[in-house]
Scaffold this active site. Structure first.
Site, PDB file in Angstrom:
ATOM      1  CG  HIS A 291      -2.096  -0.867   1.123  1.00  0.00           C
ATOM      2  ND1 HIS A 291      -2.056  -2.208   1.452  1.00  0.00           N
ATOM      3  CD2 HIS A 291      -3.367  -0.629   0.723  1.00  0.00           C
ATOM      4  CE1 HIS A 291      -3.251  -2.744   1.265  1.00  0.00           C
ATOM      5  NE2 HIS A 291      -4.066  -1.802   0.821  1.00  0.00           N
TER       6      HIS A 291
ATOM      7  CE  LYS B  35      -3.794  -0.662   4.772  1.00  0.00           C
ATOM      8  NZ  LYS B  35      -5.052   0.012   5.156  1.00  0.00           N
TER       9      LYS B  35
END
Length: 242
Positions: A131, A135
């Site tokens: 990600h 995140k």
């Protein structure tokens, strides 16, 4: 046409959900953000979508129960106490909680479960995810969702099989473990792969998210589906009838 309340609507996912609501021909009913009390305003809406934060979940569930409004929860980073609160709320209202609202990921989870069930314990399972740099939780909610699917296929509890902390001299891989690897960087919306590694062959089931709108569209579809359902706890698999 459904009326949607969005908690966390000023965040990146909240803005995407508002766009997806309009795209699908529904109505953005009301938005609630940090410090706002959802209880006075969500009663005029048909469904609540919550992509805010774990700390806000208890209050959001309380408000939805008080107003009798179904709620879809896409917030990640939840712990056991949050899941217990969700179970309690689901006795009074329809609740859909998921680590990923993508329809593609939902189907991927079903395929992972089937593969884990059919391939057998001699195939090692590894969950790999990447990600964007912003995140804050790891492994991702989606990675855990896929790990849960693999564990269910094997008939085990993920908590007993999960290995996400490899570092240093770890020794040989323990048979039956479901491994997790986490990558962070750039602006990646979400890449997930589940690797089934057998003797002299590998099977990889993967999903790549190119834009967070896929999650927003799935959330809108799931929220619209939730309206009128009996009080219970639901998942995105129920939406796709898997």
């Amino acid at each position: 046409m459904a009326k949607f309340a969005v908690i966390g609507h000023k965040g990146r996912m909240g803005q995407a959900i508002a766009a997806a609501i309009d795209e699908a021909g529904h109505e953005f009913c009301v938005g609630v953000d940090l410090g706002g009390d959802p209880a006075p305003v969500i009663g005029q809406c048909d469904v609540v979508v919550d992509f805010s934060s774990p700390d806000a979940l208890a209050g959001n569930l309380k408000a939805a129960r008080a107003k009798g409004v179904p709620i879809l929860i896409g917030t990640t980073g939840l712990e056991d106490a949050h899941f217990a609160a969700i179970d309690e709320a689901a006795g009074d209202i329809p609740v859909l909680q998921t680590g990923n609202t993508s329809l593609g990921v939902t189907l991927l989870g079903a395929l992972v479960e089937q593969a884990a069930q059919r391939l057998g314990d001699d195939w090692d399972i590894e969950v790999l995810e990447m990600h964007h740099r912003m995140k804050v939780d790891a492994p991702s909610g989606t990675a855990k969702l896929l790990g849960e699917a693999a564990a269910k296929g094997r008939g085990v509890d993920l908590a007993d099989a999960m290995d996400s902390g490899r570092h240093g001299h770890t020794g040989a891989r323990k048979s039956g473990d479901i491994g997790f690897a986490t990558l962070r960087g750039g602006s990646v919306a979400g890449d997930h792969s589940v690797i089934f590694a057998g003797n002299e062959e590998r099977l990889t089931l993967s999903h790549s998210a190119e834009n967070r709108m896929i999650f927003a569209r799935g959330a809108v579809r799931g929220g619209a589906w939730l309206i009128g359902k009996a009080p219970a706890r639901y998942t995105m698999r129920d939406v796709l009838d898997l």
